[in-house]
Scaffold this motif. Structure first.
Motif, mmCIF file in Angstrom:
data_model
loop_
_atom_site.group_PDB
_atom_site.id
_atom_site.type_symbol
_atom_site.label_atom_id
_atom_site.label_comp_id
_atom_site.label_asym_id
_atom_site.label_seq_id
_atom_site.Cartn_x
_atom_site.Cartn_y
_atom_site.Cartn_z
ATOM 1 N N ILE A 53 108.618 2.496 -30.938
ATOM 2 C CA ILE A 53 108.435 3.620 -30.312
ATOM 3 C C ILE A 53 109.301 3.884 -28.912
ATOM 4 O O ILE A 53 109.330 2.804 -28.093
ATOM 5 N N ASP A 54 110.045 4.743 -29.014
ATOM 6 C CA ASP A 54 111.354 4.745 -27.925
ATOM 7 C C ASP A 54 110.610 5.835 -26.825
ATOM 8 O O ASP A 54 111.328 5.876 -25.683
ATOM 9 N N THR A 55 109.624 6.501 -27.170
ATOM 10 C CA THR A 55 109.062 7.620 -26.166
ATOM 11 C C THR A 55 107.728 7.592 -26.049
ATOM 12 O O THR A 55 107.047 7.744 -27.381
ATOM 13 N N ILE A 56 107.021 7.635 -25.014
ATOM 14 C CA ILE A 56 105.542 7.765 -24.907
ATOM 15 C C ILE A 56 105.209 8.944 -23.968
ATOM 16 O O ILE A 56 105.697 8.879 -22.863
ATOM 17 N N ALA A 57 104.319 9.903 -24.390
ATOM 18 C CA ALA A 57 104.046 10.757 -23.435
ATOM 19 C C ALA A 57 102.536 10.729 -23.327
ATOM 20 O O ALA A 57 101.843 10.776 -24.148
ATOM 21 N N PHE A 58 102.045 10.808 -22.135
ATOM 22 C CA PHE A 58 100.638 10.410 -21.827
ATOM 23 C C PHE A 58 100.132 11.816 -21.219
ATOM 24 O O PHE A 58 100.655 12.476 -20.255
ATOM 25 N N VAL A 59 99.106 12.316 -21.974
ATOM 26 C CA VAL A 59 98.446 13.593 -21.490
ATOM 27 C C VAL A 59 97.696 13.476 -19.985
ATOM 28 O O VAL A 59 97.077 12.491 -20.001
ATOM 29 N N ARG A 60 98.172 14.288 -19.009
ATOM 30 C CA ARG A 60 97.324 14.123 -17.760
ATOM 31 C C ARG A 60 96.060 14.131 -17.512
ATOM 32 O O ARG A 60 95.473 14.956 -18.474
ATOM 33 N N GLY A 61 95.338 12.822 -16.991
ATOM 34 C CA GLY A 61 93.953 12.934 -17.072
ATOM 35 C C GLY A 61 93.421 14.139 -16.154
ATOM 36 O O GLY A 61 93.976 14.591 -15.256
ATOM 37 N N PHE A 62 92.077 14.568 -16.535
ATOM 38 C CA PHE A 62 91.317 15.712 -16.098
ATOM 39 C C PHE A 62 91.156 15.424 -14.399
ATOM 40 O O PHE A 62 91.428 16.404 -13.669
ATOM 41 N N THR A 63 90.965 14.205 -14.084
ATOM 42 C CA THR A 63 90.484 14.216 -12.492
ATOM 43 C C THR A 63 92.066 13.808 -11.635
ATOM 44 O O THR A 63 91.915 13.830 -10.491
#
Length: 509
Positions: A53-63
Motif C-alpha cells: 500500500i503506497d497511499t493511505i487516506a484516513f477520513v477525518r473523525g467526527f470530533t
C-alpha cells in the motif's frame, strides 16, 4: 500497453455493539484497523498485500471536524500512519481528509484520477468512529488514553467552518438545526402540510430501517415502523421541527470501514481475481455556498448538477441503476436527491444498501465508506448491475457522486464535467441583510427542543424589498414557540423583524 484503469478490489466493515469494559474498549484507530484487515483479506491477493500500500487516506473523525476540535481521550498526531502501523503498511503518502460526509466518495474520485495517471499503485481509504464507546467509557469512569505520536509526513487537509458568523449568531450551525430549514421549504414547495410531510418522511425512513435491520454491520439493527417514526414518544422525542430522534443521523456508533483501490495492472500483479474488480464509471464533485446565500432553500443545485452529470457521462438514466445508496442524514437529503434524479421517492427500488444514517448508523464523515463497501459487495454478486452512491457533506454543502459496476467501462472512467464547479459558481446568490428591520415574510423555519420543550425559534425570510433576513424568536415569546411548533402553516406568514445585536428578532403579526 499499460492498463492503469482504476478499480476497487476489496472492502471491509466492522461494528462493535457489546458493553464496553477495560478489556474491550477500542479507539477509532483500533476499529479502523479491524475494517482494513478485513478488506486486505477480502482482496484474495496472492502473497502479502499490506506492505504494498503506497497511499493511505484516513477520513477525518467526527470530533475533529470543527477547528480546534479534539476527542476527550486524545488521538494520534498522524491518523493514517498510526493505522499503517496496525496493519503492517508503510505508505509513501498519508492523508487526513477534510470534514464532511462527502469525503469517502471524494477520496475514491481522487484515487481514481491518481491511479489512472500512474501516480498511485495501491491505495487504502479508511475511517472509523467510536462515539458510542466514548459515551460508555465516560459513564463508566474508565481511564482511557488514545493519544499517540507517529513520525512521518502527513497531508493534513484541515477543517473549516461551514457557517458564517451571522449564521452562528442565529443558531444555524448544528445539522439538526439547519436541515429542518430545508425540510420545511421542500415540504411547502411540494404543497404538503406539516402532518402530510411527517407521514411521508415516516414511510420513507421505515423502509430504510427495514434494510438496516438485516445488515450485519448496522449499529441499530431494529426495524421501526412508519407508525413508530410518526409518533412522538419517550423513545422518539422531538429534536427540532419536523424531526424526532429517529428522523436524524445517530452518531453514537462504533463502526469502521475500508476500501482498497489499484489499477488493473496492479490487480493482475497481485493475483486478485477479476471477480473482485469493481469499476468507477463516472463521478462528480461540487461544493455549495453558505446556507444563508442560497436562493432556494427547498432544493440542492449541487445535487442537481452532480447527479444529472454523472448519469449523463456514463450514458445512463436512473432506470438503468440497479443498486444505490442515497445519503440519508435527514429525510430531505433523500427527497432532494430523488428529485434531482427524477425518481419517485416511493419507488420500489431500495434507496439504501446500508439502512441509512439514522438506523445503520451515522458514522460521522465515514458513513459513505460503509455505503461504498456495501454497494460494491452487492455489485460483485450481480456483475451486470450498475450502482450509484451519493455522498453529502455539511448542510447539503458538498456533493460527491460515483457510478459503479463490475462491467468495465467502454471509455475510461472520467469526471462527469471538470467545469461543473465553475458552472455552479456562476449561479446567482441571494442578498442577505444582517441588520434587518421592518416587515418580512417567512421563507422557512424550525423550533429546536431541549428536554421536550421549545428552546430556540429560527426564522429565515424576505423583507418587503426582497432581501433575505435571518432571525430568532425572542426567548420569552411563548406565542411564537407555539406557532412554530404547531401543525398550521408558518411559511408565508408575516413577521415584524428588528435588529437587537447580535441577532435579528422576529415577532409574528
Amino acid at each position: 500497453m499499460a492498463n492503469t484503469t482504476p478499480i476497487l478490489i476489496a472492502s471491509g466493515q466492522y461494528v462493535f455493539r457489546d458493553e464496553v469494559t477495560a478489556e474491550t474498549v477500542m479507539s477509532p484507530l483500533d476499529i479502523a484497523a479491524k475494517a482494513a484487515n478485513v478488506a486486505i483479506a477480502a482482496a484474495n491477493a496472492q502473497g502479502e498485500l499490506a506492505s504494498q500500500i503506497d497511499t493511505i487516506a484516513f477520513v477525518r473523525g467526527f470530533t475533529d471536524s470543527v477547528p480546534g476540535g479534539q476527542g476527550p481521550f486524545g488521538s494520534s498526531n498522524n491518523m493514517p500512519r498510526s493505522l499503517a502501523k496496525r496493519i503492517g503498511a508503510d505508505p509513501q503518502r498519508a492523508i487526513y481528509g477534510r470534514e464532511g460526509g462527502h469525503s469517502p466518495q471524494r477520496f475514491v474520485n481522487e484515487f481514481a484520477e491518481k491511479i489512472a495517471a500512474g501516480e498511485m499503485s495501491l491505495g487504502l481509504i479508511a475511517g472509523a468512529e467510536a462515539i458510542g464507546i466514548v459515551k460508555q467509557v465516560t459513564k463508566a469512569g474508565l481511564a482511557v488514553d488514545w493519544s499517540e505520536t507517529v513520525d512521518g509526513d502527513l497531508d493534513n487537509r484541515g477543517c473549516h467552518w461551514l457557517f458564517t458568523e451571522h449564521e452562528i449568531a442565529h443558531g444555524i450551525t448544528f445539522p439538526t438545526q439547519v436541515y429542518p430549514l430545508f425540510e420545511h421549504a421542500w415540504r411547502v414547495r411540494h404543497k404538503l402540510s406539516v402532518t402530510e410531510h411527517r407521514q411521508l418522511a415516516s414511510e420513507l425512513f421505515a423502509k430504510f430501517s427495514g434494510v438496516a435491520a438485516n445488515n450485519p454491520y448496522s449499529q441499530f439493527p431494529v426495524a421501526r415502523s412508519a407508525e413508530f417514526l410518526n409518533t412522538v414518544s419517550a423513545d422518539n422525542y422531538w429534536v427540532a421541527s419536523p424531526y424526532t430522534k429517529w428522523m436524524v443521523a445517530q452518531d453514537a456508533v462504533n463502526q469502521g470501514a475500508a476500501l482498497l483501490m489499484c489499477s488493473v495492472d496492479k490487480a493482475l500483479e497481485l493475483g486478485i481475481p477479476e471477480s473482485q474488480w469493481i469499476y468507477l464509471h463516472s463521478y462528480a464533485d461540487v461544493d455549495d455556498r453558505w446556507v444563508s446565500s442560497r436562493p432556494d432553500l427547498s432544493l440542492s443545485e449541487s445535487m442537481n448538477l452532480t447527479l444529472s452529470g454523472v448519469l449523463a457521462a456514463a450514458g445512463k438514466s436512473i432506470s438503468d441503476i440497479d443498486v444505490m445508496d442515497i445519503y440519508s442524514c435527514f429525510p430531505v437529503a433523500v427527497l432532494a436527491a430523488c428529485e434531482a434524479m427524477g425518481l419517485d421517492w416511493n419507488t420500489d427500488k431500495a434507496l439504501t444498501v446500508t439502512g441509512g444514517l439514522p438506523f445503520f448508523g451515522g458514522a460521522g464523515n465515514n458513513y459513505s465508506t460503509h455505503a461504498i463497501a456495501s454497494l460494491t459487495d452487492q455489485l460483485r454478486e450481480s456483475p451486470s448491475a450498475f450502482g450509484l452512491v451519493t455522498a453529502n457533506g455539511g448542510f447539503l454543502s458538498k456533493q460527491s457522486v460515483g457510478l459503479y459496476s463490475a462491467q468495465a467501462p467502454q471509455t475510461p472512467c472520467k469526471n462527469a464535467d471538470p467545469s461543473m464547479q465553475a458552472q455552479f459558481n456562476s449561479l446567482p446568490l441571494v442578498e442577505v441583510v444582517e441588520q434587518a428591520n421592518g416587515l418580512g415574510t417567512v421563507e422557512t423555519y424550525t423550533v429546536v427542543y431541549k428536554r421536550d420543550k421549545p428552546s430556540l425559534g429560527i426564522v429565515i425570510g424576505r423583507l418587503t424589498d426582497g432581501r433575505r433576513f435571518l432571525a430568532n424568536t425572542a426567548a420569552d415569546d411563548e406565542g411564537a414557540f407555539a406557532i412554530l411548533a404547531g401543525d398550521e402553516e408558518v411559511i408565508g406568514r408575516q413577521v415584524e423583524v428588528s435588529h437587537q445585536a447580535p441577532q435579528n428578532i422576529a415577532r409574528f403579526i
